[in-house]
Design a protein around this motif. Structure first.
Motif, PDB file in Angstrom:
ATOM      1  N   ARG A  83     -24.473 -22.936  62.137  1.00  0.00           N
ATOM      2  CA  ARG A  83     -24.028 -24.163  62.815  1.00  0.00           C
ATOM      3  C   ARG A  83     -22.867 -24.819  62.081  1.00  0.00           C
ATOM      4  O   ARG A  83     -21.916 -25.298  62.714  1.00  0.00           O
ATOM      5  CB  ARG A  83     -25.198 -25.145  62.923  1.00  0.00           C
ATOM      6  CG  ARG A  83     -26.286 -24.713  63.887  1.00  0.00           C
ATOM      7  CD  ARG A  83     -27.379 -25.747  64.003  1.00  0.00           C
ATOM      8  NE  ARG A  83     -28.432 -25.310  64.911  1.00  0.00           N
ATOM      9  CZ  ARG A  83     -29.529 -26.025  65.180  1.00  0.00           C
ATOM     10  NH1 ARG A  83     -29.698 -27.204  64.611  1.00  0.00           N
ATOM     11  NH2 ARG A  83     -30.433 -25.550  66.016  1.00  0.00           N
ATOM     12  N   VAL A  84     -22.935 -24.836  60.757  1.00  0.00           N
ATOM     13  CA  VAL A  84     -21.849 -25.439  59.980  1.00  0.00           C
ATOM     14  C   VAL A  84     -20.567 -24.635  60.158  1.00  0.00           C
ATOM     15  O   VAL A  84     -19.480 -25.200  60.350  1.00  0.00           O
ATOM     16  CB  VAL A  84     -22.227 -25.519  58.480  1.00  0.00           C
ATOM     17  CG1 VAL A  84     -21.070 -26.111  57.674  1.00  0.00           C
ATOM     18  CG2 VAL A  84     -23.481 -26.368  58.286  1.00  0.00           C
ATOM     19  N   GLN A 119     -23.577 -31.755  60.479  1.00  0.00           N
ATOM     20  CA  GLN A 119     -24.684 -32.517  59.882  1.00  0.00           C
ATOM     21  C   GLN A 119     -26.028 -31.885  60.229  1.00  0.00           C
ATOM     22  O   GLN A 119     -26.899 -31.725  59.364  1.00  0.00           O
ATOM     23  CB  GLN A 119     -24.672 -33.958  60.397  1.00  0.00           C
ATOM     24  CG  GLN A 119     -23.530 -34.819  59.895  1.00  0.00           C
ATOM     25  CD  GLN A 119     -23.647 -36.231  60.423  1.00  0.00           C
ATOM     26  OE1 GLN A 119     -24.606 -36.938  60.130  1.00  0.00           O
ATOM     27  NE2 GLN A 119     -22.678 -36.650  61.213  1.00  0.00           N
ATOM     28  N   ASP A 120     -26.197 -31.526  61.496  1.00  0.00           N
ATOM     29  CA  ASP A 120     -27.453 -30.919  61.937  1.00  0.00           C
ATOM     30  C   ASP A 120     -27.729 -29.621  61.180  1.00  0.00           C
ATOM     31  O   ASP A 120     -28.868 -29.325  60.805  1.00  0.00           O
ATOM     32  CB  ASP A 120     -27.413 -30.642  63.439  1.00  0.00           C
ATOM     33  CG  ASP A 120     -27.434 -31.919  64.267  1.00  0.00           C
ATOM     34  OD1 ASP A 120     -27.812 -32.972  63.724  1.00  0.00           O
ATOM     35  OD2 ASP A 120     -27.053 -31.865  65.455  1.00  0.00           O
ATOM     36  N   GLY A 121     -26.665 -28.845  60.965  1.00  0.00           N
ATOM     37  CA  GLY A 121     -26.833 -27.584  60.238  1.00  0.00           C
ATOM     38  C   GLY A 121     -27.278 -27.810  58.808  1.00  0.00           C
ATOM     39  O   GLY A 121     -28.169 -27.106  58.307  1.00  0.00           O
ATOM     40  N   LEU A 122     -26.692 -28.794  58.137  1.00  0.00           N
ATOM     41  CA  LEU A 122     -27.040 -29.075  56.737  1.00  0.00           C
ATOM     42  C   LEU A 122     -28.379 -29.792  56.608  1.00  0.00           C
ATOM     43  O   LEU A 122     -28.966 -29.813  55.525  1.00  0.00           O
ATOM     44  CB  LEU A 122     -25.936 -29.894  56.079  1.00  0.00           C
ATOM     45  CG  LEU A 122     -24.600 -29.153  55.904  1.00  0.00           C
ATOM     46  CD1 LEU A 122     -23.535 -30.097  55.348  1.00  0.00           C
ATOM     47  CD2 LEU A 122     -24.759 -27.945  54.997  1.00  0.00           C
ATOM     48  N   GLN A 140     -33.475 -35.920  53.982  1.00  0.00           N
ATOM     49  CA  GLN A 140     -32.313 -35.258  54.575  1.00  0.00           C
ATOM     50  C   GLN A 140     -31.244 -34.998  53.529  1.00  0.00           C
ATOM     51  O   GLN A 140     -31.055 -35.783  52.607  1.00  0.00           O
ATOM     52  CB  GLN A 140     -31.726 -36.111  55.697  1.00  0.00           C
ATOM     53  CG  GLN A 140     -32.594 -36.191  56.937  1.00  0.00           C
ATOM     54  CD  GLN A 140     -31.895 -36.946  58.057  1.00  0.00           C
ATOM     55  OE1 GLN A 140     -30.986 -37.747  57.823  1.00  0.00           O
ATOM     56  NE2 GLN A 140     -32.306 -36.697  59.282  1.00  0.00           N
ATOM     57  N   ALA A 141     -30.545 -33.876  53.702  1.00  0.00           N
ATOM     58  CA  ALA A 141     -29.468 -33.540  52.775  1.00  0.00           C
ATOM     59  C   ALA A 141     -28.222 -34.375  53.052  1.00  0.00           C
ATOM     60  O   ALA A 141     -27.462 -34.683  52.138  1.00  0.00           O
ATOM     61  CB  ALA A 141     -29.140 -32.056  52.886  1.00  0.00           C
ATOM     62  N   VAL A 142     -28.008 -34.734  54.320  1.00  0.00           N
ATOM     63  CA  VAL A 142     -26.848 -35.544  54.713  1.00  0.00           C
ATOM     64  C   VAL A 142     -27.353 -36.817  55.374  1.00  0.00           C
ATOM     65  O   VAL A 142     -28.080 -36.764  56.370  1.00  0.00           O
ATOM     66  CB  VAL A 142     -25.931 -34.784  55.687  1.00  0.00           C
ATOM     67  CG1 VAL A 142     -24.758 -35.668  56.114  1.00  0.00           C
ATOM     68  CG2 VAL A 142     -25.423 -33.493  55.053  1.00  0.00           C
ATOM     69  N   VAL A 143     -26.989 -37.951  54.817  1.00  0.00           N
ATOM     70  CA  VAL A 143     -27.410 -39.247  55.357  1.00  0.00           C
ATOM     71  C   VAL A 143     -26.171 -40.129  55.538  1.00  0.00           C
ATOM     72  O   VAL A 143     -25.484 -40.445  54.566  1.00  0.00           O
ATOM     73  CB  VAL A 143     -28.415 -39.958  54.423  1.00  0.00           C
ATOM     74  CG1 VAL A 143     -28.812 -41.307  55.004  1.00  0.00           C
ATOM     75  CG2 VAL A 143     -29.636 -39.083  54.203  1.00  0.00           C
ATOM     76  N   MET A 144     -25.902 -40.515  56.791  1.00  0.00           N
ATOM     77  CA  MET A 144     -24.770 -41.388  57.059  1.00  0.00           C
ATOM     78  C   MET A 144     -25.167 -42.836  56.802  1.00  0.00           C
ATOM     79  O   MET A 144     -26.291 -43.250  57.111  1.00  0.00           O
ATOM     80  CB  MET A 144     -24.312 -41.226  58.517  1.00  0.00           C
ATOM     81  CG  MET A 144     -23.894 -39.810  58.874  1.00  0.00           C
ATOM     82  SD  MET A 144     -22.617 -39.144  57.770  1.00  0.00           S
ATOM     83  CE  MET A 144     -21.286 -40.321  58.060  1.00  0.00           C
ATOM     84  N   PRO A 145     -24.283 -43.639  56.224  1.00  0.00           N
ATOM     85  CA  PRO A 145     -24.603 -45.047  55.943  1.00  0.00           C
ATOM     86  C   PRO A 145     -24.789 -45.845  57.233  1.00  0.00           C
ATOM     87  O   PRO A 145     -24.215 -45.504  58.273  1.00  0.00           O
ATOM     88  CB  PRO A 145     -23.390 -45.533  55.152  1.00  0.00           C
ATOM     89  CG  PRO A 145     -22.271 -44.625  55.569  1.00  0.00           C
ATOM     90  CD  PRO A 145     -22.899 -43.297  55.813  1.00  0.00           C
TER      91      PRO A 145
END
Length: 312
Positions: A83-84, A119-122, A140-145
């Motif tokens: 996905r990435v 983001q979904d892939g990571l 989660q590995a990726v977190v948006m502020p």
């Protein structure tokens, strides 16, 4: 004159009955369990060999279970990496199409979609755990502020650096797959996605400086061409990680085949040591039942015997 001892006869008959019952119970256990014994004591001199074989059997089964779990996890990682890589490739293609058309209508909307895909892939999960989060598998590995309000790309551009969205720790997943084989089977989100997220962030900053909408200027074309090349390089980097993941998948599959072959071999040897000969066990059971019946009949007859029968 014949001496008759009622007590002695009873004792002898009872001993024969008890012996026959013991043999019958042993034969019945063999028939029911299909094993020569239900514990190591029952195997006598071969108990040490049986114990060693069972230990090897348990150890190999543990490696097989681990290898299967790792294989499933690697498959999830492959899906996430795919996905990435697709997001990076699609980002490059969107820019290429915009350059070819000379217009940027819908470009940033498409980029927002691809960024969410990355983001979904990571943030891929396997059995409820995040595979690219290192040791922090529960987050989660990726977190948006949460702030500022706006799209994810706008939030990314507002950060001092793209790497600030990564929440993984530096501990990579390590797996013990065989007696002498350990592998680092995990990848970290920041290592996989840092380059790609930097490109997305720079694209958003470019958009905020000179909106990427409508007709494309020469300056925008030059900037987008550079970003297109960076998207391509980021895609290649992710594909390289994906190829390493695939190599590990192949190795785990080979190890699993070897372990299953070893287990079959040990199972066969152990079966030869512990499995009962069913034909013989059934015969022994039938013979013991006959002996029990005969002993019981003798005891019954002894109850009718009296010394008066021998007195004239």
């Amino acid at each position: 004159m014949t001496r008759v001892s009622t007590f002695g006869n009873y004792q002898s008959a009872l001993l024969h009955l008890m012996s026959a019952q013991s043999r019958g119970e042993e034969a019945q256990n063999k028939v029911n369990t299909k094993k020569n014994a239900t514990d190591l004591v029952g195997f006598g001199r071969t108990s040490e060999t049986v114990s060693a074989l069972k230990s090897s059997q348990t150890r190999i089964q543990g490696f097989i279970d681990t290898s299967k779990t790792v294989a499933d996890r690697l498959a999830s990682q492959d899906l996430g990496l795919d996905r990435v890589a697709d997001a990076a490739t699609a980002g490059r293609l969107a820019i290429a199409n915009a350059i070819a058309a000379g217009r940027m209508d819908g470009l940033m909307a498409a980029m927002e979609t691809e960024f969410k895909m990355a983001q979904d892939g990571l943030n891929m999960k396997h059995q409820g755990k995040f595979v690219f989060s290192g040791g922090a598998v529960d987050q989660q590995a990726v977190v948006m502020p949460a702030a500022p309000a706006g799209t994810d790309l706008e939030k990314l551009a507002a950060l001092p650096a793209a790497g600030d969205v990564f929440r993984n720790d530096p501990l990579k997943q390590k797996s013990w797959l065989d007696e002498n084989v350990t592998m680092d089977t995990g990848f970290l989100a920041n290592e996989v996605g840092q380059e790609l997220f930097d490109v997305f962030r720079d694209l958003q900053l470019l958009h905020q400086a000179t909106p990427l909408e409508g007709q494309m200027t020469d300056a925008q074309k030059t900037a987008l061409t550079t970003l297109m090349t960076r998207f391509e390089n980021a895609a290649k980097a992710v594909v390289d990680v994906q190829s390493r993941n695939g190599a590990m998948q192949a190795r785990v599959e080979t190890l699993l085949e070897s372990q299953e072959g070893r287990k079959i071999s040990i199972d066969t040897i152990l079966s030869g040591k512990t499995d009962a000969n069913m034909a013989q066990a059934v015969t022994e059971l039938e013979m013991s039942q006959i002996a029990i019946q005969a002993s019981a009949q003798v005891i019954s007859q002894l109850r009718q015997v009296s010394l008066l029968n021998y007195l004239s």
